[in-house]
Design a protein around this motif. Sequence first.
Motif, PDB file in Angstrom:
ATOM      1  N   GLU A  80       0.820  -1.211   0.000  1.00 34.94           N
ATOM      2  CA  GLU A  80       0.000   0.000   0.000  1.00 34.94           C
ATOM      3  C   GLU A  80       0.852   1.259   0.000  1.00 34.94           C
ATOM      4  O   GLU A  80       0.470   2.287  -0.566  1.00 34.94           O
ATOM      5  CB  GLU A  80      -0.951  -0.004   1.200  1.00 34.94           C
ATOM      6  CG  GLU A  80      -1.988   1.111   1.159  1.00 34.94           C
ATOM      7  CD  GLU A  80      -3.015   0.994   2.264  1.00 34.94           C
ATOM      8  OE1 GLU A  80      -3.991   1.784   2.250  1.00 34.94           O
ATOM      9  OE2 GLU A  80      -2.875   0.119   3.141  1.00 34.94           O
ATOM     10  N   ASP A  81       2.054   1.188   0.587  1.00 32.56           N
ATOM     11  CA  ASP A  81       2.928   2.364   0.629  1.00 32.56           C
ATOM     12  C   ASP A  81       3.741   2.552  -0.653  1.00 32.56           C
ATOM     13  O   ASP A  81       4.552   3.468  -0.753  1.00 32.56           O
ATOM     14  CB  ASP A  81       3.860   2.296   1.839  1.00 32.56           C
ATOM     15  CG  ASP A  81       4.862   1.127   1.755  1.00 32.56           C
ATOM     16  OD1 ASP A  81       4.870   0.394   0.738  1.00 32.56           O
ATOM     17  OD2 ASP A  81       5.641   0.956   2.720  1.00 32.56           O
ATOM     18  N   GLY A  82       3.542   1.663  -1.639  1.00 35.64           N
ATOM     19  CA  GLY A  82       4.212   1.804  -2.925  1.00 35.64           C
ATOM     20  C   GLY A  82       5.487   1.004  -3.072  1.00 35.64           C
ATOM     21  O   GLY A  82       6.058   0.949  -4.172  1.00 35.64           O
ATOM     22  N   SER A  83       5.964   0.375  -2.022  1.00 42.45           N
ATOM     23  CA  SER A  83       7.184  -0.434  -2.114  1.00 42.45           C
ATOM     24  C   SER A  83       6.873  -1.772  -2.784  1.00 42.45           C
ATOM     25  O   SER A  83       5.729  -2.232  -2.817  1.00 42.45           O
ATOM     26  CB  SER A  83       7.771  -0.662  -0.723  1.00 42.45           C
ATOM     27  OG  SER A  83       6.829  -1.316   0.117  1.00 42.45           O
ATOM     28  N   LEU A  84       7.926  -2.398  -3.341  1.00 44.35           N
ATOM     29  CA  LEU A  84       7.749  -3.684  -4.006  1.00 44.35           C
ATOM     30  C   LEU A  84       7.276  -4.741  -3.013  1.00 44.35           C
ATOM     31  O   LEU A  84       7.792  -4.846  -1.901  1.00 44.35           O
ATOM     32  CB  LEU A  84       9.063  -4.147  -4.634  1.00 44.35           C
ATOM     33  CG  LEU A  84       9.618  -3.352  -5.819  1.00 44.35           C
ATOM     34  CD1 LEU A  84      10.938  -3.971  -6.270  1.00 44.35           C
ATOM     35  CD2 LEU A  84       8.630  -3.300  -6.970  1.00 44.35           C
ATOM     36  N   ASP A  85       6.289  -5.544  -3.442  1.00 48.32           N
ATOM     37  CA  ASP A  85       5.787  -6.655  -2.632  1.00 48.32           C
ATOM     38  C   ASP A  85       6.216  -7.953  -3.328  1.00 48.32           C
ATOM     39  O   ASP A  85       5.473  -8.531  -4.123  1.00 48.32           O
ATOM     40  CB  ASP A  85       4.268  -6.576  -2.513  1.00 48.32           C
ATOM     41  CG  ASP A  85       3.688  -7.619  -1.557  1.00 48.32           C
ATOM     42  OD1 ASP A  85       4.408  -8.580  -1.230  1.00 48.32           O
ATOM     43  OD2 ASP A  85       2.509  -7.486  -1.169  1.00 48.32           O
ATOM     44  N   MET A  86       7.422  -8.394  -3.042  1.00 49.13           N
ATOM     45  CA  MET A  86       7.956  -9.564  -3.730  1.00 49.13           C
ATOM     46  C   MET A  86       7.270 -10.851  -3.283  1.00 49.13           C
ATOM     47  O   MET A  86       7.157 -11.806  -4.070  1.00 49.13           O
ATOM     48  CB  MET A  86       9.466  -9.661  -3.516  1.00 49.13           C
ATOM     49  CG  MET A  86      10.265  -8.493  -4.094  1.00 49.13           C
ATOM     50  SD  MET A  86       9.963  -8.193  -5.863  1.00 49.13           S
ATOM     51  CE  MET A  86      10.558  -9.725  -6.590  1.00 49.13           C
ATOM     52  N   ASP A  87       6.786 -10.919  -2.046  1.00 48.50           N
ATOM     53  CA  ASP A  87       6.089 -12.118  -1.594  1.00 48.50           C
ATOM     54  C   ASP A  87       4.829 -12.348  -2.419  1.00 48.50           C
ATOM     55  O   ASP A  87       4.566 -13.470  -2.883  1.00 48.50           O
ATOM     56  CB  ASP A  87       5.734 -12.014  -0.106  1.00 48.50           C
ATOM     57  CG  ASP A  87       6.955 -12.101   0.799  1.00 48.50           C
ATOM     58  OD1 ASP A  87       7.987 -12.632   0.349  1.00 48.50           O
ATOM     59  OD2 ASP A  87       6.869 -11.627   1.946  1.00 48.50           O
ATOM     60  N   LEU A  88       4.054 -11.293  -2.616  1.00 47.15           N
ATOM     61  CA  LEU A  88       2.836 -11.431  -3.405  1.00 47.15           C
ATOM     62  C   LEU A  88       3.176 -11.668  -4.877  1.00 47.15           C
ATOM     63  O   LEU A  88       2.497 -12.439  -5.562  1.00 47.15           O
ATOM     64  CB  LEU A  88       1.967 -10.179  -3.257  1.00 47.15           C
ATOM     65  CG  LEU A  88       0.579 -10.239  -3.901  1.00 47.15           C
ATOM     66  CD1 LEU A  88      -0.229 -11.416  -3.359  1.00 47.15           C
ATOM     67  CD2 LEU A  88      -0.166  -8.929  -3.667  1.00 47.15           C
ATOM     68  N   PHE A  89       4.235 -11.018  -5.350  1.00 46.87           N
ATOM     69  CA  PHE A  89       4.670 -11.238  -6.726  1.00 46.87           C
ATOM     70  C   PHE A  89       4.981 -12.712  -6.960  1.00 46.87           C
ATOM     71  O   PHE A  89       4.535 -13.311  -7.955  1.00 46.87           O
ATOM     72  CB  PHE A  89       5.905 -10.377  -7.010  1.00 46.87           C
ATOM     73  CG  PHE A  89       6.472 -10.549  -8.384  1.00 46.87           C
ATOM     74  CD1 PHE A  89       5.906  -9.917  -9.477  1.00 46.87           C
ATOM     75  CD2 PHE A  89       7.583 -11.353  -8.590  1.00 46.87           C
ATOM     76  CE1 PHE A  89       6.426 -10.085 -10.756  1.00 46.87           C
ATOM     77  CE2 PHE A  89       8.113 -11.521  -9.852  1.00 46.87           C
ATOM     78  CZ  PHE A  89       7.533 -10.886 -10.945  1.00 46.87           C
ATOM     79  N   PHE A  90       5.706 -13.330  -6.055  1.00 49.42           N
ATOM     80  CA  PHE A  90       6.078 -14.729  -6.242  1.00 49.42           C
ATOM     81  C   PHE A  90       4.897 -15.669  -6.011  1.00 49.42           C
ATOM     82  O   PHE A  90       4.861 -16.768  -6.584  1.00 49.42           O
ATOM     83  CB  PHE A  90       7.259 -15.097  -5.339  1.00 49.42           C
ATOM     84  CG  PHE A  90       8.552 -14.474  -5.784  1.00 49.42           C
ATOM     85  CD1 PHE A  90       8.946 -14.525  -7.117  1.00 49.42           C
ATOM     86  CD2 PHE A  90       9.376 -13.822  -4.878  1.00 49.42           C
ATOM     87  CE1 PHE A  90      10.128 -13.949  -7.543  1.00 49.42           C
ATOM     88  CE2 PHE A  90      10.567 -13.236  -5.294  1.00 49.42           C
ATOM     89  CZ  PHE A  90      10.943 -13.298  -6.629  1.00 49.42           C
TER      90      PHE A  90
END
Length: 296
Positions: free
Chosen positions: A16-26
């Motif tokens: 939500e703060d705009g940072s990369l969410d790699m857990d959800l990406f993977f």
Amino acid sequence: MNWKGVFPAVTTKFHEDGSLDMDLFFKNIDFQLESGVHGIILGGTLGESSVLSQEEKITLTKETVDYVAGKVPVILNIAEGATQDALFWAAKAKELGASGLMILPPMRYSADAREVVAYFKAVANSTDLPIMIYNNPVDYKTLVTIDMFAELADCTNIQAIKESTRDISNVTRMINRFGDRYQMLCGVDTLAMEELLMGAVGWVAGLVCAFPKETVTIFNLVNEGKIEEAREIYRWFLPLLELDIHPKLVQYIKLAEYHCGIGSEYVRAPRLTLVGEERERIEKIIKDGIAKRPNL
């Protein structure tokens, strides 16, 4: 490089703060791989490449290559305004272990045919990575013509074309002119089955981000000659596929990922998440599609 199959142009996931969410990406990548996709494309329009920093693109590419671990090819999209920047990303993709490149014509400046050909040749001659040219004059205002592809034919690592002219007959024109010199992949979700039937060997897909099993099933059925079965699923899919041909395709497809439990709707400004009547309308299309999902 085997360009045959379904290649998701994956979205980039954010907190939500705009940072990369790699857990959800993977989590999404896992679902793509389990569904049988044939490759992963990073940094396209759906990947919001234009709002990622150089460091984020490098992180995204390196971590995806490491995570996928050779199960399928990882393709990096190059969409740059300067030739030197395109050359940088071609070299960086090789360094990070990417399997190939997808390349748009020069961005922002409306280059003429000679300049576009020179741009593509400069990148192709700088690397041994296999390349797919992204031909999308509707959204990016530059048409790569058949004569331009003739000039590029001596670049042996330019192997494939993401066909997004929205003219189905262009697949036949290209095959008539070049035979199997270039591998044709459909880049417009709403024309995918039609272009596969006309000789395209692959599908660079958008709604696959939310519905990978259905996308791969259609591709496999067409290749097995089971046209009636593929057509039935494709007719169900079409209202969802039409979300891919709108300027807000990123917001629409991310909302679909969210409702399918394999993504979030967070986007980066200047894009904003959907509100009001527009949100209600798009959510109805998505929810109706989920409710009527075919039994595969």
